[in-house]
Design a protein around this motif. Structure first.
Motif, PDB file in Angstrom:
ATOM      1  N   GLY A   8      -2.286   4.334   7.223  1.00 16.39           N
ATOM      2  CA  GLY A   8      -1.995   3.246   8.157  1.00 16.39           C
ATOM      3  C   GLY A   8      -2.171   1.881   7.511  1.00 16.39           C
ATOM      4  O   GLY A   8      -1.346   0.976   7.700  1.00 16.39           O
ATOM      5  N   ASP A   9      -3.239   1.722   6.731  1.00 16.28           N
ATOM      6  CA  ASP A   9      -3.492   0.440   6.069  1.00 16.28           C
ATOM      7  C   ASP A   9      -2.376   0.108   5.076  1.00 16.28           C
ATOM      8  O   ASP A   9      -1.930  -1.041   4.995  1.00 16.28           O
ATOM      9  CB  ASP A   9      -4.829   0.464   5.317  1.00 16.28           C
ATOM     10  CG  ASP A   9      -6.031   0.335   6.255  1.00 16.28           C
ATOM     11  OD1 ASP A   9      -5.825   0.254   7.480  1.00 16.28           O
ATOM     12  OD2 ASP A   9      -7.168   0.324   5.742  1.00 16.28           O
ATOM     13  N   LEU A  10      -1.948   1.105   4.323  1.00 15.03           N
ATOM     14  CA  LEU A  10      -0.902   0.861   3.318  1.00 15.03           C
ATOM     15  C   LEU A  10       0.429   0.518   4.000  1.00 15.03           C
ATOM     16  O   LEU A  10       1.160  -0.365   3.547  1.00 15.03           O
ATOM     17  CB  LEU A  10      -0.735   2.064   2.387  1.00 15.03           C
ATOM     18  CG  LEU A  10      -1.887   2.308   1.403  1.00 15.03           C
ATOM     19  CD1 LEU A  10      -1.681   3.631   0.656  1.00 15.03           C
ATOM     20  CD2 LEU A  10      -2.038   1.164   0.396  1.00 15.03           C
ATOM     21  N   ILE A  11       0.728   1.221   5.077  1.00 11.26           N
ATOM     22  CA  ILE A  11       1.967   0.924   5.805  1.00 11.26           C
ATOM     23  C   ILE A  11       1.909  -0.490   6.393  1.00 11.26           C
ATOM     24  O   ILE A  11       2.878  -1.253   6.295  1.00 11.26           O
ATOM     25  CB  ILE A  11       2.238   1.993   6.892  1.00 11.26           C
ATOM     26  CG1 ILE A  11       2.634   3.326   6.215  1.00 11.26           C
ATOM     27  CG2 ILE A  11       3.338   1.539   7.860  1.00 11.26           C
ATOM     28  CD1 ILE A  11       2.756   4.506   7.171  1.00 11.26           C
ATOM     29  N   ALA A  12       0.753  -0.863   6.960  1.00 10.40           N
ATOM     30  CA  ALA A  12       0.614  -2.211   7.533  1.00 10.40           C
ATOM     31  C   ALA A  12       0.781  -3.271   6.440  1.00 10.40           C
ATOM     32  O   ALA A  12       1.454  -4.292   6.636  1.00 10.40           O
ATOM     33  CB  ALA A  12      -0.751  -2.354   8.212  1.00 10.40           C
TER      34      ALA A  12
ATOM     35  N   LEU B 192       4.457   1.425  -4.620  1.00  7.13           N
ATOM     36  CA  LEU B 192       4.510   0.714  -3.342  1.00  7.13           C
ATOM     37  C   LEU B 192       4.887  -0.762  -3.526  1.00  7.13           C
ATOM     38  O   LEU B 192       5.714  -1.298  -2.784  1.00  7.13           O
ATOM     39  CB  LEU B 192       3.157   0.824  -2.634  1.00  7.13           C
ATOM     40  CG  LEU B 192       3.105   0.279  -1.202  1.00  7.13           C
ATOM     41  CD1 LEU B 192       4.063   1.010  -0.288  1.00  7.13           C
ATOM     42  CD2 LEU B 192       1.676   0.350  -0.657  1.00  7.13           C
ATOM     43  N   ILE B 193       4.297  -1.400  -4.514  1.00  9.88           N
ATOM     44  CA  ILE B 193       4.502  -2.842  -4.678  1.00  9.88           C
ATOM     45  C   ILE B 193       5.781  -3.125  -5.466  1.00  9.88           C
ATOM     46  O   ILE B 193       6.585  -3.982  -5.093  1.00  9.88           O
ATOM     47  CB  ILE B 193       3.275  -3.462  -5.370  1.00  9.88           C
ATOM     48  CG1 ILE B 193       2.031  -3.204  -4.515  1.00  9.88           C
ATOM     49  CG2 ILE B 193       3.476  -4.957  -5.617  1.00  9.88           C
ATOM     50  CD1 ILE B 193       0.727  -3.495  -5.185  1.00  9.88           C
TER      51      ILE B 193
ATOM     52  N   TYR C 287      11.221   1.734   5.777  1.00 14.22           N
ATOM     53  CA  TYR C 287      11.017   1.627   4.331  1.00 14.22           C
ATOM     54  C   TYR C 287       9.537   1.704   3.945  1.00 14.22           C
ATOM     55  O   TYR C 287       9.180   2.459   3.031  1.00 14.22           O
ATOM     56  CB  TYR C 287      11.672   0.343   3.818  1.00 14.22           C
ATOM     57  CG  TYR C 287      11.788   0.240   2.310  1.00 14.22           C
ATOM     58  CD1 TYR C 287      12.385   1.250   1.567  1.00 14.22           C
ATOM     59  CD2 TYR C 287      11.310  -0.873   1.632  1.00 14.22           C
ATOM     60  CE1 TYR C 287      12.499   1.153   0.184  1.00 14.22           C
ATOM     61  CE2 TYR C 287      11.426  -0.992   0.256  1.00 14.22           C
ATOM     62  CZ  TYR C 287      12.015   0.020  -0.460  1.00 14.22           C
ATOM     63  OH  TYR C 287      12.129  -0.083  -1.821  1.00 14.22           O
ATOM     64  N   PRO C 288       8.645   0.973   4.630  1.00 20.04           N
ATOM     65  CA  PRO C 288       7.218   1.099   4.294  1.00 20.04           C
ATOM     66  C   PRO C 288       6.745   2.551   4.398  1.00 20.04           C
ATOM     67  O   PRO C 288       6.043   3.050   3.502  1.00 20.04           O
ATOM     68  CB  PRO C 288       6.534   0.205   5.333  1.00 20.04           C
ATOM     69  CG  PRO C 288       7.559  -0.821   5.671  1.00 20.04           C
ATOM     70  CD  PRO C 288       8.871  -0.080   5.639  1.00 20.04           C
TER      71      PRO C 288
ATOM     72  N   VAL D 110       5.254   4.937   1.356  1.00 22.71           N
ATOM     73  CA  VAL D 110       3.894   5.487   1.472  1.00 22.71           C
ATOM     74  C   VAL D 110       3.938   7.016   1.448  1.00 22.71           C
ATOM     75  O   VAL D 110       3.066   7.660   0.850  1.00 22.71           O
ATOM     76  CB  VAL D 110       3.172   4.928   2.724  1.00 22.71           C
ATOM     77  CG1 VAL D 110       1.841   5.638   2.956  1.00 22.71           C
ATOM     78  CG2 VAL D 110       2.937   3.420   2.566  1.00 22.71           C
ATOM     79  N   ASP D 111       4.969   7.609   2.042  1.00 21.92           N
ATOM     80  CA  ASP D 111       5.120   9.071   1.957  1.00 21.92           C
ATOM     81  C   ASP D 111       5.294   9.515   0.502  1.00 21.92           C
ATOM     82  O   ASP D 111       4.736  10.527   0.083  1.00 21.92           O
ATOM     83  CB  ASP D 111       6.337   9.542   2.772  1.00 21.92           C
ATOM     84  CG  ASP D 111       6.044   9.601   4.270  1.00 21.92           C
ATOM     85  OD1 ASP D 111       4.866   9.450   4.655  1.00 21.92           O
ATOM     86  OD2 ASP D 111       6.996   9.785   5.047  1.00 21.92           O
ATOM     87  N   ARG D 112       6.092   8.753  -0.256  1.00 21.83           N
ATOM     88  CA  ARG D 112       6.277   9.112  -1.670  1.00 21.83           C
ATOM     89  C   ARG D 112       4.966   9.010  -2.432  1.00 21.83           C
ATOM     90  O   ARG D 112       4.690   9.785  -3.331  1.00 21.83           O
ATOM     91  CB  ARG D 112       7.295   8.171  -2.325  1.00 21.83           C
ATOM     92  CG  ARG D 112       8.741   8.481  -1.979  1.00 21.83           C
ATOM     93  CD  ARG D 112       9.652   7.571  -2.793  1.00 21.83           C
ATOM     94  NE  ARG D 112      11.017   7.579  -2.294  1.00 21.83           N
ATOM     95  CZ  ARG D 112      11.847   6.549  -2.395  1.00 21.83           C
ATOM     96  NH1 ARG D 112      11.452   5.421  -2.988  1.00 21.83           N
ATOM     97  NH2 ARG D 112      13.063   6.631  -1.933  1.00 21.83           N
ATOM     98  N   LEU D 113       4.166   8.019  -2.063  1.00 17.04           N
ATOM     99  CA  LEU D 113       2.906   7.766  -2.769  1.00 17.04           C
ATOM    100  C   LEU D 113       1.850   8.809  -2.427  1.00 17.04           C
ATOM    101  O   LEU D 113       1.159   9.332  -3.306  1.00 17.04           O
ATOM    102  CB  LEU D 113       2.406   6.371  -2.393  1.00 17.04           C
ATOM    103  CG  LEU D 113       1.074   5.888  -2.949  1.00 17.04           C
ATOM    104  CD1 LEU D 113       1.153   5.715  -4.463  1.00 17.04           C
ATOM    105  CD2 LEU D 113       0.669   4.569  -2.287  1.00 17.04           C
TER     106      LEU D 113
END
Lengths: 191, 191
Positions: free
Chosen positions: B86-90, B160-161, B179-180, B184-187
């Motif tokens: 959740g944090d990474l998606i946000a 991600l970045i 897209y986010p 994040v799923d790939r990561l």
């Protein structure tokens, strides 16, 4: 005799002038502190009149884009290794090698300087990107001809190309070995 | 009355001057064709004397770096969503939103203009990158405190970045939605 005085006597062909201007862009981008990259400085270094640079390219962004696409094409002959994985690793290895050189980093810088927000027309930007992607498209086409399934172009951009650029942009050392393989494994799954 | 004449009468505080100079950088980067970004142009737009800009920042690269880090900190408050995913998606959603704005793109451009090959000292470049990564480090620390295992920082950078930056740099439209989550799923692997 200064470079400036020398230039008109050389009677260079248009192609020689074009190459000299491209080289001047790369030299200034490799060395400059960001304040010196303008057409008068480029023209002076190339030994040409700045009005002919404006006439030929129109502006700095179009000149940067032309330099990048010309140099990248020169720098990137494409190996056929017989497999999608091998082709992508070979492409990535060539990119790593290129980004370890001042010219390679200068070209990345040039790509970015002609990015959106600049005056480069939308169509030219897209054209520039497509040329950069042409090698990847060739690799995808070869894979299809072999019956291999390749990921979509945008996924290759995200997972293989983006990491090189971002590390070059941020000045983060590329891993000494195994980096192309690592990225291709993430993209295709482990070998 | 011109901006230039106005400036000395305003008796702005050093922080107001700093903010005005940062704003001038963002404005010129958002609009310029790449040839106008120099300290005299920035100083004029901000209504300050260019010698005080040189005195305070030393040069263009240091000024760009300072602008980026200041603005990015202002733009990126960090949500705690209760999970690493959740944090990474946000975080990624905030980045997408930022890169859809002219200022966000201008900041990416500023990051890149102060990249290697420029005169920015190695230590400052690293500092700038670390500040950009500080949010990600905080997300990783929170995950560790929850007992979640987070990928290494460099893998988050690559997966991600990097994709955001590269698409912004190349002027490729970011996907309209999802897209986010995709990145994040790939990561992390699928949810």
């Amino acid at each position: 005799m200064s470079e400036k005085e020398q230039a008109p006597r050389l009677r260079r062909s248009p192609e020689q002038v074009r190459a000299a201007v491209h080289q001047a862009v790369v030299d200034l981008l490799s060395a400059a502190d960001g304040e010196e990259l303008n057409i008068p400085a480029i023209a002076q270094r190339a030994g040409v009149n700045h009005t002919s640079v404006y006439r030929r390219w129109g502006g700095l962004d179009a000149l940067l884009a032309d330099t990048v696409t010309t140099r990248l094409e020169r720098n990137s002959p494409l190996k056929d290794t017989g497999s999608l994985r091998g082709d992508l690793i070979a492409w990535a290895e060539a990119s790593v090698a290129s980004m370890r050189t001042p010219e390679g980093r200068a070209l990345v810088r040039a790509v970015v300087l002609s990015m959106p927000g600049s005056a480069l027309p939308e169509g030219e930007r897209a054209g520039q990107f497509e040329r950069r992607m042409r090698s990847i498209e060739q690799i995808r086409e070869r894979a299809a001809a072999r019956g291999e399934q390749a990921p979509p172009l945008e996924q290759i951009l995200d997972q293989l190309i983006a990491p090189f650029y971002i590390r070059t942009i941020f000045g983060i050392e590329l891993p000494a070995s195994g980096y192309p393989e690592l990225l291709v494994d993430r993209l295709l799954g482990p070998a």
